[in-house]
Scaffold this active site. Structure first.
Site, PDB file in Angstrom:
ATOM      1  N   ASP A  72     -22.999 -24.200  31.452  1.00  0.00           N
ATOM      2  CA  ASP A  72     -22.723 -24.834  31.787  1.00  0.00           C
ATOM      3  C   ASP A  72     -24.157 -26.195  31.315  1.00  0.00           C
ATOM      4  OD1 ASP A  72     -20.042 -26.004  31.773  1.00  0.00           O
ATOM      5  OD2 ASP A  72     -19.754 -25.551  33.697  1.00  0.00           O
ATOM      6  N   LEU A  73     -25.071 -24.852  32.391  1.00  0.00           N
ATOM      7  CA  LEU A  73     -25.738 -25.729  32.473  1.00  0.00           C
ATOM      8  C   LEU A  73     -26.866 -25.437  31.184  1.00  0.00           C
ATOM      9  CD1 LEU A  73     -27.756 -23.495  35.835  1.00  0.00           C
ATOM     10  CD2 LEU A  73     -26.522 -25.875  35.337  1.00  0.00           C
TER      11      LEU A  73
END
Length: 389
Positions: free
Chosen positions: A160-161
């Site tokens: 996600d990051l």
């Protein structure tokens, strides 16, 4: 992914308008405990730590897509905005007339970024994508964990990051491109693609060698020994003897200079061959002192070493604090709270936390009035119909 991307853009000075469901808001508001408790008269458990971690420097408007008046407001906002970032399944926003084809007709210069699990095309494009599933399916989980242990996920939602980072970078590049062409464009970002890209040197090794992969190595390095975490009397310390000289420094510091001429360990190739023997010998010694004692022994030696700290120790680390990575802000509903700060330092510009993470619909009135010029009566009417909150 999408909240992290827009938080980065907000940190860099963008006016980020967060569109939320008017009653339940962003799903991550309920992703607790822990919660920062409300200090005003607001009801409920508070604001979730998860939500607070990725929503600074944003303004919130509660808005329903289900009502034609809500879609009209979105279309009016689109005319005023430079960038739209969304994370719906491909095609889902078409029923609200918020797909790229429609939005680009309203504002041909808009940068429209779509973040999905598997992208806008391909056989998996209609599957919902979640960080841990993508970690599993696209290689990261298989190469993470102890040498003889099962695969494990990374401790944070790293896919996600990285997807948020790739998207924010791409948005800024598209804005620069628009300065030359005057045209906007659609950016298609997939967690799966970003995960494959961040396999980095491991992927390159597999492509070149044809091998399956390098396996799991825990804290060890597949081709350098010693380079791993070792137990101490009260914890762990990571030590890296990245070449023969640094290996010699380590041997001297732990009181075993004779290991530098030991036929089993004289070169890195031999140390890799005799990995288990050498690592066991080193750990028998590191267990005899505390982590702090070893840090003092290795201070100034020139070799890489580090304590393995927990997260709370990290957030109170003298270097983290000296680098201004933890900031206290005043939250409108929860009072004073500490947040992680934006990480990059600039010589002239001063990015930082201008706005604490917003409460649901905190800025609805000002966005509708100031940006769209709506009257108080019109806003009150929309609120009574459940279109906005």
């Amino acid at each position: 992914m999408q909240p992290y991307c827009t938080q980065i853009l907000g940190d860099l000075g963008a006016d980020v308008i967060k569109i939320e469901h008017p009653t339940r808001g962003d799903d991550t508001r309920a992703w607790g405990p822990p919660y920062a408790k409300y200090t005003n008269d607001q009801q409920g458990p508070g604001e979730s730590a998860y939500y607070l971690g990725v929503n600074r420097n944003k303004r919130s408007i509660g808005l329903s897509f289900q009502h034609p008046s809500g879609v009209d407001i979105l279309h009016r906002l689109v005319k005023e905005c430079d960038v739209l970032v969304e994370n719906y399944l491909p095609g889902s926003l078409a029923k609200y007339d918020m797909d790229y084809a429609t939005v680009s007709k309203i504002n041909p210069s808009i940068i429209y970024a779509s973040i999905t699990g598997y992208g806008q095309t391909g056989p998996y494009s209609n599957r919902a994508g979640y960080d841990v599933m993508v970690e599993a399916e696209f290689g990261l989980m298989h190469i993470t964990g102890e040498r003889d242990g099962p695969p494990v996920k990374v401790g944070v939602a790293v896919t996600d990051l990285t997807t948020g980072l790739y998207t924010s970078n791409s948005v800024m590049a598209a804005l620069l491109g628009r300065m030359k062409t005057g045209r906007g464009q659609h950016i298609d970002v997939a967690l799966s693609d970003c995960q494959v890209a961040t396999l980095a040197n491991i992927a390159s090794s597999c492509l070149i060698s044809g091998q399956k992969d390098t396996g799991r190595w825990g804290t060890s390095h597949p081709s350098i020994v010693p380079y791993k975490a070792f137990k101490t009397a009260d914890g762990d310390i990571l030590i890296g003897g990245g070449n023969d000289r640094l290996y010699g420094v380590l041997c001297n510091k732990i009181g075993k200079p004779e290991w530098t001429t030991d036929e089993r360990f004289k070169t890195n190739a031999l140390r890799v061959q005799n990995r288990n023997t050498l690592e066991d010998l080193i750990e028998n010694i590191t267990r005899q002192k505390s982590t702090q004692e070893w840090l003092q022994v290795l201070e100034g030696s020139g070799m890489p070493y580090a304590a393995i700290n927990d997260v709370q120790s990290t957030l109170n680390h003298e270097h983290v604090l000296a680098r201004d990575m933890v900031k206290e802000v005043e939250h409108p509903a929860c009072g004073p709270m500490k947040l992680v700060n934006t990480p990059v330092k600039w010589s002239d510009s001063k990015p930082g936390i201008r706005l604490p993470p917003p409460t649901l619909g905190q800025h609805t009135n000002e966005i509708l009035a100031d940006t769209l010029g709506m009257s108080k009566e019109d806003i009150d009417g929309l609120r009574s119909e459940g279109v906005v909150a």
